[in-house]
Design a protein around this motif. Structure first.
Motif, PDB file in Angstrom:
ATOM      1  N   PHE A 104       1.001  -1.277   0.031  1.00  0.00           N
ATOM      2  CA  PHE A 104       0.053  -0.095  -0.029  1.00  0.00           C
ATOM      3  C   PHE A 104       1.136   1.360   0.030  1.00  0.00           C
ATOM      4  CE2 PHE A 104      -4.596   1.114   1.495  1.00  0.00           C
ATOM      5  CZ  PHE A 104      -4.398   2.533   1.010  1.00  0.00           C
ATOM      6  N   CYS A 105       1.331   1.658  -1.075  1.00  0.00           N
ATOM      7  CA  CYS A 105       2.242   2.748  -1.441  1.00  0.00           C
ATOM      8  C   CYS A 105       1.518   3.933  -1.558  1.00  0.00           C
ATOM      9  CB  CYS A 105       3.358   2.157  -2.546  1.00  0.00           C
ATOM     10  SG  CYS A 105       2.425   2.143  -4.120  1.00  0.00           S
ATOM     11  N   PRO A 106       2.294   5.037  -2.001  1.00  0.00           N
ATOM     12  CA  PRO A 106       1.749   6.390  -2.238  1.00  0.00           C
ATOM     13  C   PRO A 106       0.877   6.212  -3.430  1.00  0.00           C
ATOM     14  CG  PRO A 106       4.012   6.699  -1.691  1.00  0.00           C
ATOM     15  CD  PRO A 106       3.914   5.228  -1.558  1.00  0.00           C
ATOM     16  N   THR A 107       1.159   5.622  -4.248  1.00  0.00           N
ATOM     17  CA  THR A 107       0.587   5.447  -5.602  1.00  0.00           C
ATOM     18  C   THR A 107      -0.937   4.797  -5.402  1.00  0.00           C
ATOM     19  OG1 THR A 107       2.352   5.128  -6.969  1.00  0.00           O
ATOM     20  CG2 THR A 107       0.601   4.735  -8.064  1.00  0.00           C
ATOM     21  N   THR A 108      -0.644   3.742  -4.426  1.00  0.00           N
ATOM     22  CA  THR A 108      -2.024   2.951  -4.284  1.00  0.00           C
ATOM     23  C   THR A 108      -3.065   4.010  -3.419  1.00  0.00           C
ATOM     24  OG1 THR A 108      -0.952   0.753  -4.261  1.00  0.00           O
ATOM     25  CG2 THR A 108      -2.950   1.094  -2.949  1.00  0.00           C
ATOM     26  N   HIS A 109      -2.271   4.738  -2.310  1.00  0.00           N
ATOM     27  CA  HIS A 109      -3.165   5.656  -1.563  1.00  0.00           C
ATOM     28  C   HIS A 109      -3.700   6.850  -2.637  1.00  0.00           C
ATOM     29  CE1 HIS A 109      -3.815   9.210   1.147  1.00  0.00           C
ATOM     30  NE2 HIS A 109      -4.125   8.165   1.964  1.00  0.00           N
ATOM     31  N   THR A 110      -3.193   7.256  -3.486  1.00  0.00           N
ATOM     32  CA  THR A 110      -3.536   8.393  -4.615  1.00  0.00           C
ATOM     33  C   THR A 110      -4.595   7.754  -5.379  1.00  0.00           C
ATOM     34  OG1 THR A 110      -1.509   9.434  -4.734  1.00  0.00           O
ATOM     35  CG2 THR A 110      -2.887  10.089  -6.268  1.00  0.00           C
ATOM     36  N   CYS A 111      -4.691   6.582  -6.001  1.00  0.00           N
ATOM     37  CA  CYS A 111      -5.617   5.871  -6.643  1.00  0.00           C
ATOM     38  C   CYS A 111      -6.824   5.845  -5.758  1.00  0.00           C
ATOM     39  CB  CYS A 111      -5.226   4.552  -7.116  1.00  0.00           C
ATOM     40  SG  CYS A 111      -3.877   4.915  -8.521  1.00  0.00           S
ATOM     41  N   LEU A 112      -6.860   5.112  -4.459  1.00  0.00           N
ATOM     42  CA  LEU A 112      -7.891   4.985  -3.537  1.00  0.00           C
ATOM     43  C   LEU A 112      -8.525   6.605  -3.336  1.00  0.00           C
ATOM     44  CD1 LEU A 112      -9.580   3.471  -1.589  1.00  0.00           C
ATOM     45  CD2 LEU A 112      -7.729   3.498  -0.055  1.00  0.00           C
ATOM     46  N   HIS A 113      -7.682   7.261  -3.071  1.00  0.00           N
ATOM     47  CA  HIS A 113      -8.208   8.561  -2.693  1.00  0.00           C
ATOM     48  C   HIS A 113      -9.327   9.030  -3.752  1.00  0.00           C
ATOM     49  CE1 HIS A 113      -8.178  12.904  -1.689  1.00  0.00           C
ATOM     50  NE2 HIS A 113      -7.714  13.271  -2.751  1.00  0.00           N
ATOM     51  N   HIS A 114      -8.748   9.007  -5.007  1.00  0.00           N
ATOM     52  CA  HIS A 114      -9.571   9.482  -6.217  1.00  0.00           C
ATOM     53  C   HIS A 114     -10.823   8.563  -6.343  1.00  0.00           C
ATOM     54  CE1 HIS A 114      -6.771  12.325  -7.673  1.00  0.00           C
ATOM     55  NE2 HIS A 114      -5.783  11.626  -7.703  1.00  0.00           N
ATOM     56  N   PHE A 115     -10.583   7.248  -6.087  1.00  0.00           N
ATOM     57  CA  PHE A 115     -11.832   6.374  -6.327  1.00  0.00           C
ATOM     58  C   PHE A 115     -12.893   6.747  -5.297  1.00  0.00           C
ATOM     59  CE2 PHE A 115     -14.276   2.670  -4.691  1.00  0.00           C
ATOM     60  CZ  PHE A 115     -14.546   2.103  -5.882  1.00  0.00           C
ATOM     61  N   GLN A 116     -12.411   6.985  -3.762  1.00  0.00           N
ATOM     62  CA  GLN A 116     -13.233   7.354  -2.911  1.00  0.00           C
ATOM     63  C   GLN A 116     -14.063   8.732  -3.205  1.00  0.00           C
ATOM     64  OE1 GLN A 116     -10.765   7.031   0.428  1.00  0.00           O
ATOM     65  NE2 GLN A 116     -11.525   5.260   1.153  1.00  0.00           N
ATOM     66  N   GLN A 117     -13.326   9.592  -3.783  1.00  0.00           N
ATOM     67  CA  GLN A 117     -13.781  11.131  -3.906  1.00  0.00           C
ATOM     68  C   GLN A 117     -14.809  10.671  -5.134  1.00  0.00           C
ATOM     69  OE1 GLN A 117     -10.650  13.752  -5.041  1.00  0.00           O
ATOM     70  NE2 GLN A 117     -10.624  14.653  -3.288  1.00  0.00           N
ATOM     71  N   GLU A 118     -14.734   9.929  -6.331  1.00  0.00           N
ATOM     72  CA  GLU A 118     -15.258   9.710  -7.364  1.00  0.00           C
ATOM     73  C   GLU A 118     -16.757   8.907  -6.831  1.00  0.00           C
ATOM     74  OE1 GLU A 118     -15.436   6.681 -11.296  1.00  0.00           O
ATOM     75  OE2 GLU A 118     -13.503   7.748 -10.654  1.00  0.00           O
ATOM     76  N   HIS A 119     -16.824   8.127  -5.810  1.00  0.00           N
ATOM     77  CA  HIS A 119     -17.864   7.484  -5.500  1.00  0.00           C
ATOM     78  C   HIS A 119     -18.707   8.025  -4.391  1.00  0.00           C
ATOM     79  CE1 HIS A 119     -16.114   4.708  -8.208  1.00  0.00           C
ATOM     80  NE2 HIS A 119     -17.356   3.976  -8.322  1.00  0.00           N
ATOM     81  N   LYS A 120     -18.247   9.310  -3.864  1.00  0.00           N
ATOM     82  CA  LYS A 120     -18.550   9.947  -2.713  1.00  0.00           C
ATOM     83  C   LYS A 120     -18.633   9.252  -1.410  1.00  0.00           C
ATOM     84  CE  LYS A 120     -21.604  12.898  -5.622  1.00  0.00           C
ATOM     85  NZ  LYS A 120     -20.711  12.980  -6.598  1.00  0.00           N
ATOM     86  N   LEU A 121     -17.527   8.601  -1.436  1.00  0.00           N
ATOM     87  CA  LEU A 121     -17.000   7.789  -0.109  1.00  0.00           C
ATOM     88  C   LEU A 121     -16.361   8.670   0.964  1.00  0.00           C
ATOM     89  CD1 LEU A 121     -16.328   4.451  -1.579  1.00  0.00           C
ATOM     90  CD2 LEU A 121     -18.395   4.911  -0.789  1.00  0.00           C
TER      91      LEU A 121
END
Length: 176
Positions: free
Chosen positions: A122-139
């Motif tokens: 769970f590296c910074p790239t994974t964190h950034t992708c997860l961040h965008h996913f959560q924003q996109e899905h209003k989580l």
């Protein structure tokens, strides 16, 4: 057992290891160990970062289950067994975690259109992708993968709220 072989051979070596921890150690490595043990069903454990006698007993029981040397220490083989056999969704994932469940997260992020290596870290790239996913899905955009985030990543609907009661019940002379 097949998931063990897959995880051990395809993930980055750093994803399957960890610092050797001994009884009476304290710190983040012990807290991660405790999270993994709880995810494996050792629910009596408190995640406090302190390798006490209850954590030692859980480690020995896990080592016995996996056919490992039963010494109560968590070295490379015990870390690998803990991280390779972890069922995705059984623990909260956050930056810094490693294991097969992190690789599953990365695979689901890839399926959802994000560019991330599936290395189990769970590296910074994974964190950034997860961040965008959560924003996109209003989580909740906290960088933590909880049950709701797992469900949305897997494309499953969230559990429905209980419908309003449509019938009345008679109990002890009260209408409910």
């Amino acid at each position: 057992m097949e998931s063990h072989a897959w995880a051990e051979h395809t993930l980055a070596p750093a994803a399957m290891g960890g610092h050797t921890v001994h009884p009476w150690d304290i710190g983040a490595a012990v807290a991660e160990l405790q999270e993994l043990l709880v995810a494996h069903g050792f629910s009596r454990l408190r995640i406090d970062g302190s390798f006490g006698y209850i954590t030692e007993a859980a480690v020995k029981a896990f080592q016995r289950q996996q056919g490992l040397r039963i010494d109560g220490w968590v070295g490379p083989k015990t870390w690998a067994a803990l991280k390779a056999s972890i069922e995705p969704g059984t623990r909260l994932l956050r930056r810094g975690h490693t294991g097969a469940d992190v690789a599953e997260l990365q695979g689901l992020l890839r399926i959802n259109g994000y560019t991330v290596d599936r290395n189990g870290i769970f590296c910074p790239t994974t964190h950034t992708c997860l961040h965008h996913f959560q924003q996109e899905h209003k989580l909740r955009d906290d960088g933590v993968v909880d049950a709701v985030t797992w469900a949305i990543l897997r494309g499953r609907p969230l559990a429905k709220q209980h419908e309003k009661q449509r019938r009345w019940f008679w109990e002890r002379r009260n209408w409910w």
